[in-house]
Design a protein around this motif. Structure first.
Motif, PDB file in Angstrom:
ATOM      1  N   LYS A   6       0.860  -1.187   0.000  1.00  0.00           N
ATOM      2  CA  LYS A   6       0.000   0.000   0.000  1.00  0.00           C
ATOM      3  C   LYS A   6       0.894   1.233   0.000  1.00  0.00           C
ATOM      4  CE  LYS A   6      -3.859  -2.069   2.624  1.00  0.00           C
ATOM      5  NZ  LYS A   6      -4.371  -2.782   1.526  1.00  0.00           N
ATOM      6  N   ASP A   7       0.674   2.099  -0.975  1.00  0.00           N
ATOM      7  CA  ASP A   7       1.459   3.319  -1.139  1.00  0.00           C
ATOM      8  C   ASP A   7       0.575   4.505  -0.769  1.00  0.00           C
ATOM      9  OD1 ASP A   7       3.025   5.449  -2.012  1.00  0.00           O
ATOM     10  OD2 ASP A   7       2.686   5.043  -4.147  1.00  0.00           O
ATOM     11  N   PHE A   8       0.792   5.050   0.422  1.00  0.00           N
ATOM     12  CA  PHE A   8       0.027   6.221   0.865  1.00  0.00           C
ATOM     13  C   PHE A   8       0.745   7.473   0.363  1.00  0.00           C
ATOM     14  CE2 PHE A   8      -1.215   2.897   3.773  1.00  0.00           C
ATOM     15  CZ  PHE A   8      -2.571   3.108   3.927  1.00  0.00           C
ATOM     16  N   TYR A   9       0.028   8.295  -0.399  1.00  0.00           N
ATOM     17  CA  TYR A   9       0.635   9.450  -1.059  1.00  0.00           C
ATOM     18  C   TYR A   9      -0.385  10.581  -1.186  1.00  0.00           C
ATOM     19  CZ  TYR A   9      -2.190   8.907  -5.209  1.00  0.00           C
ATOM     20  OH  TYR A   9      -3.262   8.876  -6.060  1.00  0.00           O
ATOM     21  N   ALA A  10       0.080  11.719  -1.716  1.00  0.00           N
ATOM     22  CA  ALA A  10      -0.797  12.821  -2.108  1.00  0.00           C
ATOM     23  C   ALA A  10      -0.192  13.478  -3.342  1.00  0.00           C
ATOM     24  CB  ALA A  10      -0.933  13.841  -0.980  1.00  0.00           C
ATOM     25  N   ASP A  11      -1.053  14.044  -4.181  1.00  0.00           N
ATOM     26  CA  ASP A  11      -0.573  14.659  -5.424  1.00  0.00           C
ATOM     27  C   ASP A  11       0.396  15.808  -5.169  1.00  0.00           C
ATOM     28  OD1 ASP A  11      -1.985  12.899  -7.016  1.00  0.00           O
ATOM     29  OD2 ASP A  11      -3.757  14.183  -7.116  1.00  0.00           O
ATOM     30  N   TRP A  12       0.248  16.501  -4.041  1.00  0.00           N
ATOM     31  CA  TRP A  12       1.077  17.669  -3.743  1.00  0.00           C
ATOM     32  C   TRP A  12       2.392  17.308  -3.056  1.00  0.00           C
ATOM     33  CZ3 TRP A  12       1.666  17.175   1.378  1.00  0.00           C
ATOM     34  CH2 TRP A  12       0.629  16.573   2.095  1.00  0.00           C
ATOM     35  N   CYS A  13       2.627  16.042  -2.824  1.00  0.00           N
ATOM     36  CA  CYS A  13       3.783  15.585  -2.040  1.00  0.00           C
ATOM     37  C   CYS A  13       4.996  15.350  -2.949  1.00  0.00           C
ATOM     38  CB  CYS A  13       3.374  14.304  -1.306  1.00  0.00           C
ATOM     39  SG  CYS A  13       4.727  13.339  -0.643  1.00  0.00           S
ATOM     40  N   GLY A  14       6.026  16.197  -2.788  1.00  0.00           N
ATOM     41  CA  GLY A  14       7.244  16.064  -3.588  1.00  0.00           C
ATOM     42  C   GLY A  14       7.948  14.727  -3.418  1.00  0.00           C
ATOM     43  N   PRO A  15       8.232  14.302  -2.170  1.00  0.00           N
ATOM     44  CA  PRO A  15       8.899  13.009  -1.971  1.00  0.00           C
ATOM     45  C   PRO A  15       8.105  11.832  -2.566  1.00  0.00           C
ATOM     46  CG  PRO A  15       8.998  14.299   0.035  1.00  0.00           C
ATOM     47  CD  PRO A  15       8.093  15.046  -0.916  1.00  0.00           C
ATOM     48  N   CYS A  16       6.780  11.953  -2.606  1.00  0.00           N
ATOM     49  CA  CYS A  16       5.957  10.886  -3.202  1.00  0.00           C
ATOM     50  C   CYS A  16       6.289  10.730  -4.688  1.00  0.00           C
ATOM     51  CB  CYS A  16       4.469  11.192  -3.040  1.00  0.00           C
ATOM     52  SG  CYS A  16       3.943  11.296  -1.320  1.00  0.00           S
ATOM     53  N   LYS A  17       6.540  11.853  -5.348  1.00  0.00           N
ATOM     54  CA  LYS A  17       6.886  11.816  -6.774  1.00  0.00           C
ATOM     55  C   LYS A  17       8.253  11.166  -6.982  1.00  0.00           C
ATOM     56  CE  LYS A  17       4.148  15.974  -7.895  1.00  0.00           C
ATOM     57  NZ  LYS A  17       2.952  15.290  -7.498  1.00  0.00           N
ATOM     58  N   GLU A  37      -1.264  -1.021  -4.309  1.00  0.00           N
ATOM     59  CA  GLU A  37      -2.409  -0.128  -4.097  1.00  0.00           C
ATOM     60  C   GLU A  37      -1.895   1.278  -3.824  1.00  0.00           C
ATOM     61  OE1 GLU A  37      -5.300  -1.146  -1.096  1.00  0.00           O
ATOM     62  OE2 GLU A  37      -5.087  -3.276  -1.571  1.00  0.00           O
ATOM     63  N   LYS A  38      -2.313   2.229  -4.653  1.00  0.00           N
ATOM     64  CA  LYS A  38      -1.995   3.635  -4.392  1.00  0.00           C
ATOM     65  C   LYS A  38      -3.171   4.240  -3.649  1.00  0.00           C
ATOM     66  CE  LYS A  38       0.275   6.315  -7.243  1.00  0.00           C
ATOM     67  NZ  LYS A  38       1.558   6.512  -6.574  1.00  0.00           N
ATOM     68  N   ILE A  39      -2.892   4.828  -2.483  1.00  0.00           N
ATOM     69  CA  ILE A  39      -3.955   5.374  -1.651  1.00  0.00           C
ATOM     70  C   ILE A  39      -3.687   6.861  -1.424  1.00  0.00           C
ATOM     71  CG2 ILE A  39      -5.100   5.236   0.593  1.00  0.00           C
ATOM     72  CD1 ILE A  39      -4.105   2.223   0.577  1.00  0.00           C
ATOM     73  N   ASP A  40      -4.528   7.697  -2.027  1.00  0.00           N
ATOM     74  CA  ASP A  40      -4.425   9.152  -1.872  1.00  0.00           C
ATOM     75  C   ASP A  40      -4.967   9.513  -0.486  1.00  0.00           C
ATOM     76  OD1 ASP A  40      -4.935  11.929  -1.864  1.00  0.00           O
ATOM     77  OD2 ASP A  40      -5.099  11.955  -4.052  1.00  0.00           O
TER      78      ASP A  40
END
Length: 89
Positions: A6-17, A37-40
């Motif tokens: 499970k990958d917890f991320y957000a579109d605005w998160c630089g390290p996530c990119k 699974e990508k979980i925003d």
């Protein structure tokens, strides 16, 4: 045994990119042996709370027995691969 990352991320998160290409490589190499699974966290706050995600990116490796490993922050491929192997992928 089923293994999920499970990958917890957000579109605005630089390290996530920064994390994304690493996960995409692993997913391509694992050939379906792991469910990704990508979980925003903005859209799925309930799930994020359930997994006690406090900062992102957070990666959670699970198998049928539960959570095997949790990584907070950008995580290198070797560490993720090791956790997936440990989980039985």
């Amino acid at each position: 045994m089923s293994v999920t990352l499970k990958d917890f991320y957000a579109d605005w998160c630089g390290p996530c990119k920064t994390q994304d290409p690493i996960l995409e490589e692993i997913e391509a190499d694992r050939d379906g042996s792991v469910e990704f699974e990508k979980i925003d966290v903005d859209e799925n706050q309930e799930t994020a709370n359930e997994y006690q995600v406090r900062s992102i990116p957070t990666l959670v490796v699970e198998n049928d027995d539960g959570v095997v490993e949790r990584f907070i922050g950008v995580t290198q491929r070797e560490e993720i691969e090791s956790a997936l192997d440990e989980a039985g992928a």
